[in-house]
Design an enzyme around this catalytic site. Structure first.
Site, short mmCIF file in Angstrom:
data_model
loop_
_atom_site.label_atom_id
_atom_site.label_comp_id
_atom_site.label_asym_id
_atom_site.label_seq_id
_atom_site.Cartn_x
_atom_site.Cartn_y
_atom_site.Cartn_z
N ILE A 126 0.86 -1.18 0.00
CA ILE A 126 0.00 0.00 0.00
C ILE A 126 0.90 1.23 0.00
CG2 ILE A 126 -0.29 -0.06 2.53
CD1 ILE A 126 -3.17 1.08 1.96
N THR A 129 2.86 6.97 1.84
CA THR A 129 3.88 7.97 2.14
C THR A 129 4.56 8.48 0.88
OG1 THR A 129 4.28 6.90 4.26
CG2 THR A 129 5.96 8.43 3.48
N GLY A 132 7.53 14.11 0.50
CA GLY A 132 7.26 15.30 1.30
C GLY A 132 6.07 15.14 2.23
N SER A 135 2.91 11.38 7.91
CA SER A 135 1.68 11.03 8.62
C SER A 135 0.46 11.83 8.15
CB SER A 135 1.88 11.26 10.13
OG SER A 135 2.89 10.41 10.64
N PRO A 245 -7.18 1.20 13.31
CA PRO A 245 -7.10 0.49 14.60
C PRO A 245 -6.48 -0.90 14.46
CG PRO A 245 -9.18 1.64 14.45
CD PRO A 245 -8.53 1.78 13.10
N GLN A 246 -6.87 -1.65 13.42
CA GLN A 246 -6.30 -2.99 13.25
C GLN A 246 -4.83 -2.91 12.87
OE1 GLN A 246 -8.49 -6.40 11.69
NE2 GLN A 246 -6.94 -6.59 10.08
N GLU A 247 -4.46 -1.96 12.01
CA GLU A 247 -3.05 -1.81 11.64
C GLU A 247 -2.20 -1.53 12.87
OE1 GLU A 247 -0.10 1.17 9.09
OE2 GLU A 247 -2.26 1.20 8.71
N GLN A 284 23.24 -7.70 41.37
CA GLN A 284 21.92 -7.16 41.71
C GLN A 284 21.37 -6.26 40.61
OE1 GLN A 284 21.21 -4.00 44.74
NE2 GLN A 284 20.20 -5.65 45.89
N THR A 370 3.60 8.09 13.54
CA THR A 370 4.60 8.27 14.59
C THR A 370 3.95 8.28 15.97
OG1 THR A 370 4.45 10.69 14.61
CG2 THR A 370 5.99 9.70 13.02
#
Length: 382
Positions: A126, A129, A132, A135, A245-247, A284, A370
Site C-alpha cells: 500500500i 507515504t 514530502g 503522517s 485500529p487494526q493496523e 543485583q 509516529t
C-alpha cells in the site's frame, strides 16, 4: 519459544495453529534470515510456501479462497514471526491490505485478487507515504486524473514495504485536487506492477530490518481503468482511517513479541556470561533490571489480550488502537535498549541477535503513524 500458556484471548484452535506456524518458521524461514539480510530482500517464493499452510490472509471469507477465520489467527502469526526474528512481510498483506479489498472492493476485484493473496501468488503493498508527506495523508501530491474511462496516475511514493516484491499496489492518490477539505479528494487506486509507466526505485538502505524490502515507487502517466478504483472515488481517506485500529494493533502485537524474544535471549546470555568470576546474572543490577522488564512485559501481554478481545468483538476504538501502538512500541524500545546494555560489548556486535533486534525496533515508533501522532490522536478525545 514464546510462552502462551497464560494467555486469555486464544482458543485451543488458535494454539494448535500456533504450533503449525512455529514449526513452519523454523523449517522455512529461520535458516534463511542471514542470507535475506545480506541480500536486502526475502525470497519471493516464501510467500507461496506460507500460503500453502494458511499463513496469508486467514480472515478472507471461504468464498474467496480464504479460511474465514478471526483476527486472532493473524495475531498468532504476527507473534510467532516476530518472536522468531524472521523478516517476513506477511502482516502488511494479511492485517492491512487485505481488509481494504474485503471491505471496499467490488465483487470483480475480490474474485480477481483475494484468492491470489491467500495463496501467495500475489504480493501486495500500500503506497501512502511520499517524499514530502508522512503522517499527514491529506497532503499527498500523487494524482489520478480522469481520461475517458481511465485514470492517469503521476507521482512518487517512498518507504513502501514490500515495494520490490509487490505485484499489486494500492495507491493513495488525489482524484480531485480542488475539493476542500483536501481529504475528500483522496482515492485508493489498484495498480498492477506490470502497468506501463510504473517503476520501482531503490530498495532503500535502512538502519535496520535489512531484509524487509522498502522501496521508492514512481508513477509516470500510468493508465489504469476506472474500475481499479477501490470503493467510491473520494472516500479513500475515510477508508484509511477506518482500518487504522487494526493496523496499529498489529504493530503492537509484533513489537510485544519481539520484546519478549529480546528479554528471553538476554536472560540466557547473562546466566552464561561471566564477569569478576561469577555470572552477570548474579549482580543485583542485572536482576533488578530484568525484574523490572519482566513486570512490564507481564502487563504488556495482559493489555494485548484485552485489546485483541475488544477487536475481535469489533469494539476497539481508534484511540485504543493508537494507545496500543504507542505503549507497546515504547515498551519494545525500552526492553531492546536495556537488554543490549546487559550484553555489554557483545550487544554492539551484529553477530549477536540482540543487535539486529535493537536496530530493527527503532522504526516501530515511526511507522503506522509516529508515536507523537498517536499522542495527538489520543489527546483529541480527552
Amino acid at each position: 519459544m514464546l510462552d502462551s500458556h497464560a494467555r486469555t484471548v486464544y482458543t485451543p484452535d488458535h494454539e494448535a495453529f500456533r504450533q503449525t506456524v512455529r514449526s513452519w518458521l523454523q523449517k522455512e524461514a529461520v535458516p534463511h534470515v542471514e542470507r535475506w539480510e545480506a541480500n536486502g530482500i526475502v525470497d519471493k517464493d516464501i510467500w507461496q510456501k506460507g500460503g500453502e499452510i494458511g499463513m496469508l490472509c486467514p480472515t478472507v471469507p471461504e468464498e474467496y479462497g480464504g479460511l474465514g477465520l478471526d483476527f486472532g489467527y493473524n495475531a498468532v502469526i504476527d507473534e510467532e514471526v516476530s518472536y522468531a526474528g524472521t523478516p517476513l512481510g506477511f502482516s502488511l498483506q494479511s492485517d492491512i491490505v487485505v481488509n481494504y479489498l474485503v471491505s471496499y472492493g467490488s465483487e470483480e476485484q475480490k474474485r480477481e485478487w483475494l484468492p491470489k493473496m491467500v495463496s501467495g501468488e500475489v504480493v501486495t503493498a500500500i503506497a501512502m507515504t511520499e517524499p514530502g508527506t508522512g503522517s499527514d495523508l491529506q497532503g499527498i501530491r500523487t494524482t489520478a486524473r480522469k481520461d475517458g474511462n481511465h485514470y492517469v496516475i503521476n507521482g512518487s511514493k517512498t518507504y513502501i514495504t514490500n515495494g520490490q516484491n509487490a505485484d499489486l499496489i494500492l495507491v493513495c492518490a488525489k482524484t480531485d485536487t480542488e475539493v476542500q477539505p483536501a481529504w475528500k479528494g483522496v482515492s485508493i487506486i489498484l495498480v498492477e506492477a506490470n502497468r506501463e509507466g510504473f517503476k520501482r526505485g531503490r530498495n532503500l538502505d535502512k538502519i535496520g530490518q535489512d531484509a524487509a524490502d522498502t522501496s521508492e515507487l514512481f508513477f509516470e502517466d500510468v493508465r489504469v481503468p476506472m474500475t481499479n478504483c477501490l470503493g467510491e472515488e473520494g472516500k479513500g481517506f475515510i477508508y484509511l482511517m477506518s482500518e487504522l485500529p487494526q493496523e496499529r494493533l498489529s504493530i503492537a502485537v509484533g513489537t510485544q513479541a519481539s520484546a519478549q524474544r529480546a528479554f528471553d535471549d538476554t536472560v540466557a546470555f547473562v546466566k552464561d556470561r561471566k564477569a569478576f568470576g561469577k555470572p552477570v546474572f548474579d549482580f543485583q543490577n542485572t536482576r533488578f533490571t530484568l525484574a523490572d522488564l519482566k513486570s512490564k512485559l507481564q502487563v504488556g501481554w495482559a493489555h494485548l489480550d484485552w485489546a485483541l478481545a475488544r477487536h475481535l468483538r469489533r469494539e476497539l476504538t481508534p484511540e485504543e488502537g493508537a494507545a496500543a501502538k504507542l505503549w507497546h512500541t515504547e515498551l519494545q524500545w525500552e526492553v531492546m535498549d536495556k537488554c543490549l546494555q546487559l550484553h555489554g560489548g557483545a550487544g554492539y556486535m551484529n553477530e549477536y541477535p540482540i543487535a539486529r533486534m535493537w536496530r530493527g525496533a527503532r522504526v516501530s515508533r515511526i511507522y503506522g503513524g509516529t508515536n507523537e501522532i498517536m499522542k495527538e490522536l489520543i489527546g483529541r478525545k480527552l
